[in-house]
Design an enzyme around this catalytic site. Structure first.
Site, PDB file in Angstrom:
ATOM      1  CD  GLU A  36      -2.636   1.460   0.790  1.00  0.00           C
ATOM      2  OE1 GLU A  36      -2.310   2.384   1.549  1.00  0.00           O
ATOM      3  OE2 GLU A  36      -3.253   1.619  -0.255  1.00  0.00           O
ATOM      4  CG  HIS A  97      -4.364   3.059   5.006  1.00  0.00           C
ATOM      5  ND1 HIS A  97      -5.606   3.600   5.185  1.00  0.00           N
ATOM      6  CD2 HIS A  97      -4.134   3.094   3.678  1.00  0.00           C
ATOM      7  CE1 HIS A  97      -6.118   3.935   4.019  1.00  0.00           C
ATOM      8  NE2 HIS A  97      -5.241   3.642   3.096  1.00  0.00           N
ATOM      9  CG  HIS A 116      -7.531   1.652   9.090  1.00  0.00           C
ATOM     10  ND1 HIS A 116      -7.996   2.898   9.444  1.00  0.00           N
ATOM     11  CD2 HIS A 116      -6.828   1.845   7.948  1.00  0.00           C
ATOM     12  CE1 HIS A 116      -7.610   3.795   8.552  1.00  0.00           C
ATOM     13  NE2 HIS A 116      -6.895   3.180   7.637  1.00  0.00           N
ATOM     14  CG  ASN A 150      -5.877   7.386   2.621  1.00  0.00           C
ATOM     15  OD1 ASN A 150      -4.719   7.103   2.370  1.00  0.00           O
ATOM     16  ND2 ASN A 150      -6.874   7.048   1.841  1.00  0.00           N
ATOM     17  CG  ASN A 206      -5.962   8.343  -1.159  1.00  0.00           C
ATOM     18  OD1 ASN A 206      -7.049   7.943  -0.807  1.00  0.00           O
ATOM     19  ND2 ASN A 206      -4.951   7.553  -1.374  1.00  0.00           N
ATOM     20  CG  ASP A 251      -3.841   5.392  -3.757  1.00  0.00           C
ATOM     21  OD1 ASP A 251      -3.681   5.943  -2.666  1.00  0.00           O
ATOM     22  OD2 ASP A 251      -4.350   4.268  -3.876  1.00  0.00           O
ATOM     23  CG  ASN A 252      -0.010   6.358  -1.459  1.00  0.00           C
ATOM     24  OD1 ASN A 252      -0.061   6.984  -0.417  1.00  0.00           O
ATOM     25  ND2 ASN A 252      -0.579   5.187  -1.641  1.00  0.00           N
TER      26      ASN A 252
HETATM   27  C1  LIG Z   1      -1.058   5.457  -0.427  1.00  0.00           C
HETATM   28  O1  LIG Z   1      -2.232   5.046  -1.023  1.00  0.00           O
HETATM   29  C2  LIG Z   1      -3.113   4.405  -0.204  1.00  0.00           C
HETATM   30  C3  LIG Z   1      -4.246   3.809  -0.980  1.00  0.00           C
HETATM   31  O2  LIG Z   1      -5.464   4.445  -0.874  1.00  0.00           O
HETATM   32  C4  LIG Z   1      -3.459   5.369   0.846  1.00  0.00           C
HETATM   33  O3  LIG Z   1      -4.461   4.847   1.604  1.00  0.00           O
HETATM   34  C5  LIG Z   1      -2.197   5.633   1.617  1.00  0.00           C
HETATM   35  O4  LIG Z   1      -2.435   6.371   2.717  1.00  0.00           O
HETATM   36  C6  LIG Z   1      -1.265   6.346   0.731  1.00  0.00           C
HETATM   37  N1  LIG Z   1       0.022   6.646   1.343  1.00  0.00           N
HETATM   38  C7  LIG Z   1       0.838   7.631   0.931  1.00  0.00           C
HETATM   39  C8  LIG Z   1       2.128   7.830   1.575  1.00  0.00           C
HETATM   40  O5  LIG Z   1       0.533   8.413   0.087  1.00  0.00           O
END
Ligand SMILES: *[C@@H]1O[C@H](CO)[C@@H](O)[C@H](O)[C@H]1NC(C)=O
Ligand SMILES: *[C@@H]1O[C@H](CO)[C@@H](O)[C@H](O)[C@H]1NC(C)=O
Length: 337
Positions: A36, A97, A116, A150, A206, A251-252
């Site tokens: 993740e 996460h 979580h 998140n 996110n 996403d990240n």
């Molecule tokens: C990376 O992506 C996940 C997927 O949803 C997210 O939940 C997570 O917190 C993200 N982490 C970073 C470092 O961006």
């Protein structure tokens, strides 16, 4: 950041993916149930969170607790080693996460992990012990403003910014955000002395990260297909500088410490991620964003795959000409650039 009008296709249901390949890609042995989030230290040690159980999302190991892996990217053929976690921490409910590292003045490495357990949201603080590849659990952080965390970016040995996405606090709210375009997701600053909301009005905030000069915070809004640039102020508040619109679910975010480039793990077709079908796999896509503060940021698709190799990329991080790509629930891929 608010936007009205017709509901948009926030999950990008139909976009198909033209492949973009990289040389020498190999899947990392031992990582089978997600990677993740990834954070790489300046010395090339990469931390990887694995085994996230997210309501409504696929898991290849639903009964196995989450894990943190370590890879030494200085090795020619790096392996993923599971980090041992000190006794006293509830491993059975570990559901990691987003992660973030912080190196203190005395070179202590702290690892912040969004967790979580039993569908709640906590932030776990660990100290990394390199001699025996272990994590010593220091504390569990919970707060009313950390409702459904998140991702996280460490600001000090016990302070951070975190994004809340409502996923764990209220699944229904999350779907309202998706389909009605409500913008109730936010960014919170946490320190033991002060906790406050510092930005709001996101569909689903996110990934979060910080520029190498530590002046700007970048937030990925996965459902709004955006990257927000926020300026960080002395009192930790954030103000909006600009928004970069992209045609994919971002996403990240990870940052190249040398160039400041932003690397984003993206979901080109989110519907396939939420409705997992082995016959119609979720794709992977990695974008590099250069000069985000300039008039003309350059966005390059560096890697893309229809899911036959890598499913559901969530993060991409670089080190010395190599790219490590993580996924929400699938494997991890390591390529030359
Ligand atoms: C990376 O992506 C996940 C997927 O949803 C997210 O939940 C997570 O917190 C993200 N982490 C970073 C470092 O961006
Ligand atoms: C996915 O891509 C691979 C190679 O890029 C190709 O061989 C395969 O047919 C594609 N699968 C689908 C379902 O499009």
């Amino acid at each position: 950041m608010e936007e009205s009008g017709a509901p948009r296709n926030r999950l990008n249901a139909s976009r198909e993916v033209a492949p973009v390949s990289l040389p020498n890609c190999r899947l990392i042995k031992g990582i089978e149930a997600g990677s993740e989030d990834i954070d790489i230290l300046p010395n090339g040690l990469a931390f990887i969170s694995s085994g996230l159980k997210y309501p409504g999302l696929k898991s290849f190991a639903p009964d196995k607790p989450g894990e943190i892996f370590l890879m030494d990217l200085n090795e020619d053929n790096p392996r993923a080693v599971e980090l041992r976690i000190s006794r006293g921490f509830d491993l059975a409910s570990f559901n990691p996460h987003g992660i973030s590292t912080y190196i203190d003045r005395d070179d202590t490495v702290y690892l912040f992990v969004v967790n979580h357990p039993h569908q709640k949201s906590t932030v776990e603080l660990f100290k990394f012990i390199e001699d025996d590849n272990s994590l010593v659990h220091l504390k569990t952080i919970q707060h009313d403003l950390l409702t459904s965390v998140n991702d996280i970016v460490a600001m000090g040995p016990d302070s951070f910014y975190a994004t809340n996405d409502h996923y764990f606090s209220d699944f229904i709210l999350m779907f309202l955000e998706m389909f009605l375009g409500l913008t109730w997701s936010n960014v919170v600053y946490y320190s033991p002395k002060e906790v406050k909301e510092v930005a709001s009005g996101f569909y689903s905030a996110n990934g979060i990260n910080i520029s190498p000069d530590r002046k700007y915070i970048y937030v990925a809004d996965v459902l709004d297909h955006n990257v927000y640039v926020m300026e960080k102020h002395a009192n930790w508040s954030l103000t909006h500088v600009k928004t970069l619109q992209l045609d994919t679910l971002v996403d990240n975010l990870s940052i190249d410490p040398h160039t400041g480039d932003i690397w984003a793990g993206c979901h080109p077709n989110g519907m396939k991620l939420f409705y997992y079908d082995p016959e119609n796999l979720p794709a992977s896509e990695v974008l590099r964003i250069q000069n985000i503060l300039s008039e003309q940021p350059v966005v390059t698709r560096v890697y893309a795959d229809n899911g036959s190799v890598l499913q559901g990329s969530s993060v991409a991080s670089i080190y010395e000409g190599k790219l490590l790509i993580g996924t929400v629930f699938h494997r991890a891929l390591y390529c030359d650039l």
